[in-house]
Design an enzyme around this catalytic site. Sequence first.
Site, PDB file in Angstrom:
ATOM      1  N   ASP A   9      11.139 -33.474  16.228  1.00 33.74           N
ATOM      2  CA  ASP A   9      11.275 -35.075  16.488  1.00 33.74           C
ATOM      3  C   ASP A   9      11.350 -35.292  17.773  1.00 33.74           C
ATOM      4  O   ASP A   9      12.066 -34.483  18.575  1.00 33.74           O
ATOM      5  CB  ASP A   9      12.544 -35.800  15.508  1.00 33.74           C
ATOM      6  CG  ASP A   9      11.907 -37.410  15.628  1.00 33.74           C
ATOM      7  OD1 ASP A   9      11.818 -38.034  16.278  1.00 33.74           O
ATOM      8  OD2 ASP A   9      12.414 -37.867  14.275  1.00 33.74           O
ATOM      9  N   MET A  55       5.312 -39.368  13.710  1.00 30.41           N
ATOM     10  CA  MET A  55       4.568 -39.975  14.929  1.00 30.41           C
ATOM     11  C   MET A  55       5.359 -39.378  16.144  1.00 30.41           C
ATOM     12  O   MET A  55       6.561 -39.678  16.710  1.00 30.41           O
ATOM     13  CB  MET A  55       5.159 -41.578  14.938  1.00 30.41           C
ATOM     14  CG  MET A  55       4.814 -42.393  13.545  1.00 30.41           C
ATOM     15  SD  MET A  55       2.875 -42.353  13.286  1.00 30.41           S
ATOM     16  CE  MET A  55       2.416 -43.220  14.876  1.00 30.41           C
ATOM     17  N   ASP A 328      -3.278  24.141 -17.597  1.00 27.95           N
ATOM     18  CA  ASP A 328      -3.950  24.279 -16.337  1.00 27.95           C
ATOM     19  C   ASP A 328      -5.386  24.639 -16.320  1.00 27.95           C
ATOM     20  O   ASP A 328      -5.466  25.344 -17.295  1.00 27.95           O
ATOM     21  CB  ASP A 328      -3.120  25.219 -15.279  1.00 27.95           C
ATOM     22  CG  ASP A 328      -3.636  25.441 -14.150  1.00 27.95           C
ATOM     23  OD1 ASP A 328      -3.453  24.916 -13.047  1.00 27.95           O
ATOM     24  OD2 ASP A 328      -4.619  26.140 -14.120  1.00 27.95           O
ATOM     25  N   ASN A 336     -14.579  24.053  -7.951  1.00 26.64           N
ATOM     26  CA  ASN A 336     -14.826  23.254  -6.571  1.00 26.64           C
ATOM     27  C   ASN A 336     -15.637  23.872  -5.442  1.00 26.64           C
ATOM     28  O   ASN A 336     -16.478  23.491  -4.806  1.00 26.64           O
ATOM     29  CB  ASN A 336     -13.475  23.099  -6.140  1.00 26.64           C
ATOM     30  CG  ASN A 336     -12.666  21.751  -6.496  1.00 26.64           C
ATOM     31  OD1 ASN A 336     -13.391  20.649  -6.925  1.00 26.64           O
ATOM     32  ND2 ASN A 336     -11.306  21.682  -6.608  1.00 26.64           N
ATOM     33  N   GLU A 371      -4.948  20.434 -10.849  1.00 26.56           N
ATOM     34  CA  GLU A 371      -5.601  20.462 -12.353  1.00 26.56           C
ATOM     35  C   GLU A 371      -4.600  20.847 -13.086  1.00 26.56           C
ATOM     36  O   GLU A 371      -4.979  21.416 -14.365  1.00 26.56           O
ATOM     37  CB  GLU A 371      -6.678  21.809 -12.102  1.00 26.56           C
ATOM     38  CG  GLU A 371      -6.029  22.941 -11.700  1.00 26.56           C
ATOM     39  CD  GLU A 371      -5.877  23.606 -10.283  1.00 26.56           C
ATOM     40  OE1 GLU A 371      -5.656  24.830 -10.026  1.00 26.56           O
ATOM     41  OE2 GLU A 371      -5.748  22.669  -9.565  1.00 26.56           O
TER      42      GLU A 371
END
Length: 455
Positions: A9, A55, A328, A336, A371
């Site tokens: 204000d 205001m 497993d 891979n 795995e």
Amino acid sequence: MTARILVVDDIPANVKLLEARLIADYYEVLTARDGYEALAICETCPVDLVLLDIMMPGIDGFEVCERLKANSRTAHIPVVMVTALDQPSDRVRGLKVGADDFLTKPVNDLQLMSRVKSLVRLKNVSDELRHRAETAHAIALQDMAARDRQEEPGSVLVVDGRASSQERIHKALAPIAEVTALSDPQAALFEAAESNFDLVIVNSNFEDYDPLRLCSQLRSLERTRYIPVLLVVEQGADDTVVRAFELGVTDYIMRPLDPNELVARSLTQIRRKRYNDRLRTSLQETIELAVTDGLTGLHNRRYLDNHLKLLIDRAVARGRELSLCITDIDRFKSVNDTYGHDVGDAVIREFARRIRSTVRGADLACRYGGEEFVVVMPDTTRETAESVAERLRFIVESIPFTIPGGEGPLSITASLGIASLVPGEDTPETLVRRADRALYEAKNSGRNRVVAAAA
């Protein structure tokens, strides 16, 4: 419940009055003389609520509020506009730019403190949800706000004792929401619990029923606890408003109703509800991600580590059997090395699918790492566990793995180790260790077989 509140204000006397009232209730108060200073404070300092004059020189309160709500760093801060403007159009404009509430000067102490406590409580809930969700997701508040503006109409339940006022509320909200109107509070409570409403509006115009009782019941039920409640009250019903906020009512509006203000307040509550719903959903997804293996969709080792003790304790308490299997994939490294990690991932996904197709509904299947997989079988003897493991071994061996991209089909086998719970001796660690030793024995004795550990 304390909080840091920013009072904005340009008139020092107004700031001092609000500051003294808030400090008396043990709130921490920051002050700003204009909109630019307020924006800078909110950007650099944690603020729980802004009490904002309209205001002011430079930029007015409407623009300050709009900027706060457009900034992802400050969009979550509740804003209450405090002003001498008392026209309904001014309140509606404030709510439309994102203000959470609107107080008219001179400020009524009861209304001020009720609003402050309610909005601080709501912000604490949102902050907790938001902070938890942000540990896993970067939540873009601006994007959420944009989605809010584009969402389907809300779903609003109106609880009103008079058909005429039901009709007026329905007419005002029809452009923004699907409205269900009921005059029986108990029927409304059941309807709220069974449906998915974004807002409940409770009118206090009942002749022989206390509307705050319904508000209290809505807050006490798990199914309705998070639905915003907007209370419609007579002018001057300050005690009712204060009590309503203590019971968890989210907002209130006074009669005679201004349709534009009703729409603006309803939209604010609907958007806040949907925002918090998204935060709760995000939190749930975060929890699920934390305990789920992303590649296979099975539970992960973290989940197993936390849940296995519970399963063992339950089995011991009930005098029931429990067995654990570690499996497993044989010679997985060569898959891979020969075909690449994409093919290896495809093999793991298919292996997990076959585990799911083999185990029973009560069994817990987890990816243990790489795995390796673990299946916990409650209420299962060692003999039955061996039978389940043998069935899985056969399904893996007998059906070649078809790999996307043209590789394969590949012949895959698995080794499996079984251990059954020894009550009073086994811990989660020792049970897993015995199953792992059995798996090691299966590997060393030729692979593609099931070995059960001795008790």
